[in-house]
Design an enzyme around this catalytic site. Structure first.
Site, short mmCIF file in Angstrom:
data_model
loop_
_atom_site.label_atom_id
_atom_site.label_comp_id
_atom_site.label_asym_id
_atom_site.label_seq_id
_atom_site.Cartn_x
_atom_site.Cartn_y
_atom_site.Cartn_z
N THR A 394 0.88 -1.17 0.00
CA THR A 394 0.00 0.00 0.00
C THR A 394 0.91 1.21 0.00
O THR A 394 2.10 1.09 0.22
CB THR A 394 -0.89 -0.09 1.26
OG1 THR A 394 -1.63 -1.30 1.19
CG2 THR A 394 -1.82 1.07 1.42
N ASN A 414 -3.24 -3.90 -2.51
CA ASN A 414 -3.19 -4.92 -1.47
C ASN A 414 -1.77 -5.48 -1.38
O ASN A 414 -0.93 -4.87 -0.76
CB ASN A 414 -4.22 -6.03 -1.66
CG ASN A 414 -4.42 -6.80 -0.35
OD1 ASN A 414 -4.09 -6.27 0.71
ND2 ASN A 414 -4.92 -8.00 -0.40
N SER A 466 -7.50 -1.71 6.51
CA SER A 466 -6.85 -1.15 7.69
C SER A 466 -6.29 0.23 7.40
O SER A 466 -5.67 0.85 8.28
CB SER A 466 -5.70 -2.05 8.14
OG SER A 466 -6.16 -3.34 8.44
N GLY A 486 1.19 -0.99 5.08
CA GLY A 486 1.58 -2.01 6.05
C GLY A 486 0.46 -2.93 6.51
O GLY A 486 0.56 -3.53 7.58
N1 GLY Z 1 -4.98 -3.87 1.54
C1 GLY Z 1 -4.62 -3.37 2.79
C2 GLY Z 1 -5.73 -2.67 3.48
O1 GLY Z 1 -6.61 -2.15 2.83
O2 GLY Z 1 -5.76 -2.64 4.68
#
Ligand code: GLY
Length: 588
Positions: A394, A414, A466, A486
């Protein structure tokens, strides 16, 4: 020459001549600095700025050429929103492992007029997606399918997000995309880390792509090699000429749908045409004398962040020294509880009921910490297998402008290079965001995070994230702009960076670069960076914690904006790019 040298000139005449020369010199210096400030950096030879102090505007991103693209549109009269668009587009070219047009993201902003904005351009599950789509006939999860290849992709949201941002910007889209097109068409020099990255990803690209892709060649890549992405340049030109339809309809949409059909992908032209950005109500809560503005669901980040602030404040986090066994234990136990709630309660609120008010209420969080025992490790009773992998999939951008706008954008594919599938003929990497759904209750995703039916797959639903783009206000003005990649470590890194500034009074540089640690309930371990203090690890071990050393945690981009001297209107902007990558801060 140093000014103190002037006092060494005893002869007045000599002093005057010298003074005149100094004035001339400073005139040339100003002209030179202004020239440098205006000129864009050389795409084939550039350096990184790890931290800067300026007083008008700043951009911090994962790549020098992207930060420069953002800065240059602000110098052309654009604001922080213009810079957010230009920087994201440039990142899609110069940082293809995470910068993207084939992924999704969130933007949190605070405008100079005091408005908070939360844009959700997260990917969504295609219409043909089903709850059990990653299970085999024996109902076992086949997690490779949600991580690699065409079936792993959600419907991308980034390009729609850029156009939704445009309504807050000042310059035409064609100006904002110009630099990204240039970078793709004429190329740019790879950094050492990028060259290594391409070499390490050679096999996975070959495995997942039928046609030649720009990142793959027989000879190993090395630092300074030029990457040209002609197909991507053409896609960007279609977006420039046709707007949002240049991606979601017509040739680009056809190329995406065709790519899906060459494998097991299910995204159709109709999915693309139906994609919509959602403007959410930003999550806002007080912490001491500050207001924190952050991302609501479908990111778990904002709720986790609020829970962490409230649970640690109950036990007076600031009364314990920075990285003492007491402060680390308190943060770890708050993280354990917050991530247990993530797994149990959180998902896309447009599809499932999430008790957000309760989850962040003082009484609920007081109860959550009732079994906290200082000096003794807690216990995540249901141990699930799962590993936290090091990942930089990310990417985050922090921006502030001369008008007083602050913008925090976190955007993602992702995993690193997403699904590893590059759309043939369109030249961009597709996300593997479907893995952020809970493919089966209790089965960990690639971050070791588990979930249940709340985060189960359904057509059109957005997978739990996240990502935590965050702005901290002081006296109702932006004080901190922060975020990081992360995976599940994002909210904990954002939390730790903010308390490092507010509670531990660390410099912005130390707040970003000091070692980070993370606990996410399952697996029941504290993961720490390699430079985490050894004796602190021993102290935590004695309390009953299992410590696991891992690679870097996040790549935090942080800006602090403070008033200087007595003049309230004079501001000092400190922008810090994380030491953990090629990240770069620029400003003026
Ligand atoms: N792909 C990581 C997130 O969206 O948390």
């Amino acid at each position: 020459m140093d000014v103190t040298n002037l006092y060494l000139c005893k002869d007045n005449c000599q002093f005057k001549t010298l003074h005149l020369r100094m004035k001339k010199l400073s005139f040339f210096a100003i002209c030179f600095t202004t020239f440098c400030a205006q000129a864009q950096i050389n795409h084939f030879k550039y350096n990184n700025n790890k931290n800067i102090t300026v007083n008008k505007a700043a951009v911090v991103s994962a790549h020098a050429l992207a930060s420069d693209a953002g800065l240059s549109v602000m110098k052309k009269g654009g604001n922080a929103f213009d810079a957010a668009i230009a920087t994201q587009l440039a990142l899609a070219v110069v940082y293809p492992g995470a910068g993207n047009i084939g992924g999704g993201g969130f933007m949190v902003a605070h405008t100079s007029s005091g408005k908070n904005i939360a844009l959700d351009y997260r990917e969504s599950a295609p219409a043909k997606a089903t709850k059990d789509m990653y299970l085999d006939s024996a109902k076992n999860a086949v997690t490779i399918l949600s991580m690699e290849g065409r079936l792993a992709s959600g419907v991308p949201g980034t390009v729609a997000g850029l156009f939704a941002t445009l309504k807050y910007a000042k310059l035409p889209f064609s100006t904002l995309i110009e630099e990204a097109i240039n970078l793709a068409e004429k190329g740019f020099a790879l950094t050492k880390a990028q060259a290594e990255d391409f070499n390490n990803s050679h096999a996975v690209f070959t495995r997942n792509n039928k046609n030649q892709v720009a990142f793959v060649r027989d000879a190993p890549w090395k630092e300074g090699d030029i990457l040209i992405q002609t197909e991507l340049a053409n896609t960007l030109k279609r977006i420039r000429d046709k707007g949002v339809k240049g991606f979601y309809e017509g040739e680009t949409a056809k190329l995406i749908a065709t790519e899906m059909k060459t494998g097991n992908g299910i995204i159709t032209e109709a999915d693309l045409k139906n994609y919509k950005v959602k403007e959410r109500v930003a999550m806002q809560f007080p912490y001491k004398d500050y207001q924190i503005i952050t991302m609501p669901l479908p990111s778990s980040g904002g709720i986790i962040l609020q829970q962490l602030f409230k649970m640690t404040a109950q036990k007076n986090l600031a009364s314990f020294p920075f990285h003492s066994k007491e402060s680390v234990q308190l943060i770890v136990e708050a993280e354990r509880r917050a991530f247990a709630d993530r797994a149990e309660f959180m998902g896309d609120e447009d599809f499932v009921k999430v008790p957000v008010k309760t989850l962040v209420s003082d009484s609920y969080l007081k109860n959550r910490m009732a079994d906290y025992v200082a000096g003794k490790a807690g216990n995540s009773s249901k141990i699930q297998p799962g590993q936290i992998k090091e990942s930089e999939e990310t990417t985050h951008i922090s921006i502030t402008d001369a008008e007083g706008n602050a913008v925090a954008v976190t955007t993602t594919l992702n995993d690193h290079f997403g699904s590893k599938t590059i759309i043939s003929g369109a030249g961009f990497v597709m996300n593997n965001e479907m893995d952020d759904f809970s493919v089966k209750p209790g089965v960990p995703n690639m971050y070791g995070a588990i979930g249940n039916d709340k985060n189960a797959i359904a057509p059109g639903k957005r997978m739990l994230s996240s990502m935590t783009p965050t702005i901290v206000l002081k006296n109702n003005k932006p004080f901190i702009v922060v975020g990081t990649p992360g995976g599940t470590t994002i909210p904990t890194s954002v939390f730790q960076s903010i308390v490092n500034v507010i509670d531990y009074k660390l410099s912005a540089i130390d707040a970003v670069n000091k070692p980070k640690f993370h606990h996410q309930w399952q697996p029941d371990i504290i993961s720490v960076e390699k430079d985490f203090d050894k004796s602190l690890k021993e102290d935590l071990n004695k309390m009953g914690y299992k410590i696991v050393e891992r690679g870097t945690i996040g790549r935090t981009e942080l800006i602090t904006i403070t008033a200087t001297g007595n003049i309230k209107s004079k501001i000092k902007i400190t922008a810090v790019a994380d030491k953990r990558g090629d990240d770069d801060a620029r400003g003026y």
